[in-house]
Motif scaffolding. Structure first.
Motif, PDB file in Angstrom:
ATOM      1  N   LYS A  83      -0.412   6.006  14.382  1.00 19.28           N
ATOM      2  CA  LYS A  83       0.406   5.577  13.237  1.00 19.28           C
ATOM      3  C   LYS A  83      -0.185   4.336  12.577  1.00 19.28           C
ATOM      4  O   LYS A  83      -0.210   4.225  11.351  1.00 19.28           O
ATOM      5  CB  LYS A  83       1.836   5.294  13.679  1.00 19.28           C
ATOM      6  N   LEU A  84      -0.655   3.401  13.387  1.00 14.94           N
ATOM      7  CA  LEU A  84      -1.273   2.190  12.841  1.00 14.94           C
ATOM      8  C   LEU A  84      -2.529   2.530  12.050  1.00 14.94           C
ATOM      9  O   LEU A  84      -2.745   2.012  10.954  1.00 14.94           O
ATOM     10  CB  LEU A  84      -1.595   1.207  13.967  1.00 14.94           C
ATOM     11  N   LEU A  85      -3.344   3.413  12.582  1.00 12.60           N
ATOM     12  CA  LEU A  85      -4.552   3.830  11.880  1.00 12.60           C
ATOM     13  C   LEU A  85      -4.208   4.493  10.558  1.00 12.60           C
ATOM     14  O   LEU A  85      -4.824   4.203   9.527  1.00 12.60           O
ATOM     15  CB  LEU A  85      -5.379   4.777  12.765  1.00 12.60           C
ATOM     16  N   VAL A  86      -3.215   5.367  10.544  1.00 20.31           N
ATOM     17  CA  VAL A  86      -2.783   6.030   9.309  1.00 20.31           C
ATOM     18  C   VAL A  86      -2.296   4.992   8.301  1.00 20.31           C
ATOM     19  O   VAL A  86      -2.619   5.063   7.111  1.00 20.31           O
ATOM     20  CB  VAL A  86      -1.693   7.086   9.607  1.00 20.31           C
ATOM     21  N   GLN A  87      -1.544   4.018   8.776  1.00 21.37           N
ATOM     22  CA  GLN A  87      -1.049   2.948   7.894  1.00 21.37           C
ATOM     23  C   GLN A  87      -2.216   2.188   7.262  1.00 21.37           C
ATOM     24  O   GLN A  87      -2.219   1.927   6.061  1.00 21.37           O
ATOM     25  CB  GLN A  87      -0.161   1.997   8.693  1.00 21.37           C
ATOM     26  N   VAL A  88      -3.212   1.865   8.050  1.00 22.20           N
ATOM     27  CA  VAL A  88      -4.373   1.139   7.530  1.00 22.20           C
ATOM     28  C   VAL A  88      -5.138   2.005   6.533  1.00 22.20           C
ATOM     29  O   VAL A  88      -5.540   1.533   5.465  1.00 22.20           O
ATOM     30  CB  VAL A  88      -5.282   0.680   8.687  1.00 22.20           C
ATOM     31  N   LEU A  89      -5.338   3.273   6.863  1.00 25.12           N
ATOM     32  CA  LEU A  89      -6.049   4.182   5.955  1.00 25.12           C
ATOM     33  C   LEU A  89      -5.299   4.334   4.636  1.00 25.12           C
ATOM     34  O   LEU A  89      -5.912   4.345   3.568  1.00 25.12           O
ATOM     35  CB  LEU A  89      -6.259   5.538   6.621  1.00 25.12           C
ATOM     36  N   ASP A  90      -3.972   4.453   4.704  1.00 24.06           N
ATOM     37  CA  ASP A  90      -3.167   4.555   3.469  1.00 24.06           C
ATOM     38  C   ASP A  90      -3.291   3.302   2.630  1.00 24.06           C
ATOM     39  O   ASP A  90      -3.384   3.372   1.410  1.00 24.06           O
ATOM     40  CB  ASP A  90      -1.699   4.812   3.809  1.00 24.06           C
ATOM     41  N   THR A  91      -3.304   2.143   3.267  1.00 22.19           N
ATOM     42  CA  THR A  91      -3.441   0.882   2.565  1.00 22.19           C
ATOM     43  C   THR A  91      -4.797   0.796   1.868  1.00 22.19           C
ATOM     44  O   THR A  91      -4.896   0.339   0.736  1.00 22.19           O
ATOM     45  CB  THR A  91      -3.269  -0.304   3.529  1.00 22.19           C
ATOM     46  N   GLN A  92      -5.848   1.279   2.542  1.00 22.74           N
ATOM     47  CA  GLN A  92      -7.185   1.261   1.937  1.00 22.74           C
ATOM     48  C   GLN A  92      -7.271   2.166   0.729  1.00 22.74           C
ATOM     49  O   GLN A  92      -7.939   1.854  -0.235  1.00 22.74           O
ATOM     50  CB  GLN A  92      -8.240   1.664   2.969  1.00 22.74           C
ATOM     51  N   GLU A  93      -6.587   3.305   0.779  1.00 25.17           N
ATOM     52  CA  GLU A  93      -6.611   4.235  -0.351  1.00 25.17           C
ATOM     53  C   GLU A  93      -5.913   3.640  -1.563  1.00 25.17           C
ATOM     54  O   GLU A  93      -6.262   3.968  -2.693  1.00 25.17           O
ATOM     55  CB  GLU A  93      -5.959   5.560   0.046  1.00 25.17           C
ATOM     56  N   ASP A  94      -4.928   2.796  -1.337  1.00 28.93           N
ATOM     57  CA  ASP A  94      -4.179   2.193  -2.437  1.00 28.93           C
ATOM     58  C   ASP A  94      -4.980   1.103  -3.157  1.00 28.93           C
ATOM     59  O   ASP A  94      -4.629   0.732  -4.283  1.00 28.93           O
ATOM     60  CB  ASP A  94      -2.857   1.595  -1.933  1.00 28.93           C
ATOM     61  N   THR A  95      -6.032   0.585  -2.524  1.00 24.90           N
ATOM     62  CA  THR A  95      -6.791  -0.501  -3.152  1.00 24.90           C
ATOM     63  C   THR A  95      -7.962   0.003  -3.934  1.00 24.90           C
ATOM     64  O   THR A  95      -8.386   1.062  -3.912  1.00 24.90           O
ATOM     65  CB  THR A  95      -7.319  -1.495  -2.103  1.00 24.90           C
TER      66      THR A  95
END
Length: 95
Positions: A83-95
């Motif tokens: 879940k943490l990895l998915v959260q980080v990946l989602d955050t990277q996609e938003d930038t």
């Protein structure tokens, strides 16, 4: 003790490997490495993110043992890491 030693060795290996990447590729490599470490197989790890590196037999052994330690985590702990990895990946996609 064996698990913590393996984890430490894996972390040191990861730091060394990440140091080989260019600054631009660090995030992408690191996230692919973590994703494969969490949900992939050792073979996928060596063919995927580490495929372009000459990983010696001792490093392969250490990473395989680290992967085994991760696979033996309690399911709830592994789930939280994913879940943490998915959260980080989602955050990277938003930038």
């Amino acid at each position: 003790m064996k698990g913590s030693s393996t984890l430490l060795l894996g972390a040191l290996t990861l730091i060394c490997i990440c140091g080989l990447s260019t600054a631009e590729d660090d995030n992408e490599f690191f996230m692919e490495f973590l994703q494969t470490l969490l949900v992939g197989t050792p073979e996928e790890l060596f063919e995927g993110p580490l495929g372009k590196y000459d990983v010696n037999d001792q490093a392969k052994s250490a990473l395989t043992e680290l992967k085994t330690c991760i696979d033996e985590l309690q399911p709830v702990h592994k789930e939280q890491l994913v879940k943490l990895l998915v959260q980080v990946l989602d955050t990277q996609e938003d930038t």
